[in-house]
Write a protein that holds these residues in place. Sequence first.
Motif, PDB file in Angstrom:
ATOM      1  N   SER A 129       0.575   2.160   2.537  1.00 15.72           N
ATOM      2  CA  SER A 129       1.431   2.859   1.556  1.00 15.72           C
ATOM      3  C   SER A 129       2.761   2.419   1.968  1.00 15.72           C
ATOM      4  O   SER A 129       3.799   2.497   1.039  1.00 15.72           O
ATOM      5  CB  SER A 129       1.012   4.191   1.417  1.00 15.72           C
ATOM      6  OG  SER A 129       1.188   4.840   2.789  1.00 15.72           O
ATOM      7  N   GLU A 130       3.146   2.280   3.165  1.00 21.25           N
ATOM      8  CA  GLU A 130       4.665   2.029   3.732  1.00 21.25           C
ATOM      9  C   GLU A 130       4.604   0.670   4.934  1.00 21.25           C
ATOM     10  O   GLU A 130       3.207   0.831   5.548  1.00 21.25           O
ATOM     11  CB  GLU A 130       5.204   2.899   4.398  1.00 21.25           C
ATOM     12  CG  GLU A 130       5.430   4.208   3.362  1.00 21.25           C
ATOM     13  CD  GLU A 130       5.962   5.537   4.415  1.00 21.25           C
ATOM     14  OE1 GLU A 130       7.164   5.467   4.593  1.00 21.25           O
ATOM     15  OE2 GLU A 130       5.257   6.478   4.531  1.00 21.25           O
ATOM     16  N   GLY A 131       5.421   0.071   4.892  1.00 24.48           N
ATOM     17  CA  GLY A 131       5.516  -1.097   5.852  1.00 24.48           C
ATOM     18  C   GLY A 131       4.282  -2.099   5.934  1.00 24.48           C
ATOM     19  O   GLY A 131       3.831  -2.495   4.693  1.00 24.48           O
ATOM     20  N   LEU A 150       7.969   5.220  10.325  1.00 27.48           N
ATOM     21  CA  LEU A 150       8.540   4.173  10.606  1.00 27.48           C
ATOM     22  C   LEU A 150       9.515   3.474  11.452  1.00 27.48           C
ATOM     23  O   LEU A 150      10.459   4.241  11.265  1.00 27.48           O
ATOM     24  CB  LEU A 150       8.519   3.204   9.254  1.00 27.48           C
ATOM     25  CG  LEU A 150       6.930   2.604   8.513  1.00 27.48           C
ATOM     26  CD1 LEU A 150       5.906   3.751   8.388  1.00 27.48           C
ATOM     27  CD2 LEU A 150       7.210   1.829   7.745  1.00 27.48           C
ATOM     28  N   GLY A 188       3.913   0.700   9.976  1.00 29.93           N
ATOM     29  CA  GLY A 188       3.385   0.654   8.702  1.00 29.93           C
ATOM     30  C   GLY A 188       2.416   2.302   8.793  1.00 29.93           C
ATOM     31  O   GLY A 188       2.136   2.594   9.929  1.00 29.93           O
ATOM     32  N   ARG A 189       2.178   2.425   7.340  1.00 29.85           N
ATOM     33  CA  ARG A 189       1.507   3.856   7.285  1.00 29.85           C
ATOM     34  C   ARG A 189       0.281   3.462   6.164  1.00 29.85           C
ATOM     35  O   ARG A 189       0.340   2.876   5.153  1.00 29.85           O
ATOM     36  CB  ARG A 189       2.475   4.704   6.851  1.00 29.85           C
ATOM     37  CG  ARG A 189       1.463   6.157   6.785  1.00 29.85           C
ATOM     38  CD  ARG A 189       2.392   7.485   6.274  1.00 29.85           C
ATOM     39  NE  ARG A 189       3.572   7.715   6.916  1.00 29.85           N
ATOM     40  CZ  ARG A 189       3.620   8.156   8.241  1.00 29.85           C
ATOM     41  NH1 ARG A 189       2.643   8.859   8.263  1.00 29.85           N
ATOM     42  NH2 ARG A 189       4.850   8.434   8.756  1.00 29.85           N
TER      43      ARG A 189
END
Length: 432
Positions: A129-131, A150, A188-189
């Motif tokens: 969802s991120e990174g 992050l 990342g997530r």
Amino acid sequence: MNPWPMILADLRALRWTAPAIVLLVALAIATGIAIGAQERALRQGSARAADDFDLLIGAPGSQTQLLMSAVYLQLEALPLVDGRVLKALAQDERVGNFAPVAFGDVSRGYPVIGTTTGFAGRWGRVQPSEGRLFAAEGEAVLGADVVYGLGDTIAPSHGVAGHAPKPGQVDEEELGHKHEGHGYTAVGRLPRLGSPWDRAILVPIESVWDIHGLGNGHAEEARSDSPFWRTGSSVGDSRRPEEARIGPPFDGKRVPGVPAIVVKPKSVAGAYALRAQYRQGGTMAFFPAEVLVSLYGALGDMRDILVVASASNAVLILASVVLLLIAVNGLRRRRYATLRALGAPRSYVLLVTWIGTIVLIATGCLAGLLLGVIATHAISGIVSARTGLSLSPAIGAGELAQAGLLCLVGSLLALLPALISYRSPIIQGLRD
């Protein structure tokens, strides 16, 4: 004659007794509902959390302990599978994907899990969802509920057996077991998966091995070119290593042992064949669903016992309510005798007494349904906070039928005080 004015007058006269009766019935109903709905929510949530774990391979020991550690991250010290099993799986045509899983470190109470890029992204099914996913040693991917951001540096500490700090908190035990000079950078997530892995920090398994002085399972000239994570691939890539061009193959003799290996077979037949093969020769293999079925059986037996106990308790409460109403009706005998002396038929007195009791019991059942829903969601919130499982409690047909049955039983029991009032002689009532 309209019975409702008399019924309302009777209920007003029970200004303290009526709420107590409603509360008792509501608590009896809510207990049974909460037990049934919570057990079903826990069963469904735990099954969803195990969906990505088709086949688990570990060293001989307790299947339940391996399941709880690998799937639900209730981490315990486990015997290690020989690293050569990884090489065998990489060369097995029946294996679609596989990944080692190593644990033992924590950071701020979050478990640090060593695995592969492939499994971190559940072999392409889950996108960050991120990174991004980790692509080199020293990088980490965060679960949805991990409070790191992050770019943060994550300092791992060696976990202490029997000690489980709360996620997001650092305690003295963790501070006293830090791996000095080692850390990960969050790159990342993952999105919320509805499992305990939402609270995990995922890192390349080579990093875990290196931190613990075990090397990374490769010859010295290949240490910086690990096929576990290079270019986002993993040893569990569905392609053969030489086809995937992910660097030199690891040395099976140098691969350290791992607590668990997750395998995604290519076919059902292959899954059963792999399970049979790795149930011998110093390993054990099982489908998580097999263990869950036995756990659900035990949980179901416990639920049945609790439901029966709850239903018995509800019947006893209803019986107590009826006895209380019989006593109350005895105090109101003169009122009913006066009504009959003024020309009210016996059926009118019977109807007034019976409907008044049914109103109290039905109100208690409805309040019990509402209280049961509230209690179920509250308990689910507590369980989710402690386990990381995503629970979706709901009141089903079974709970509604249970409430309806108890309401019916209560309505039948309510005939007792009504019949006593019906059969009571007028003269005796006027004398009391």
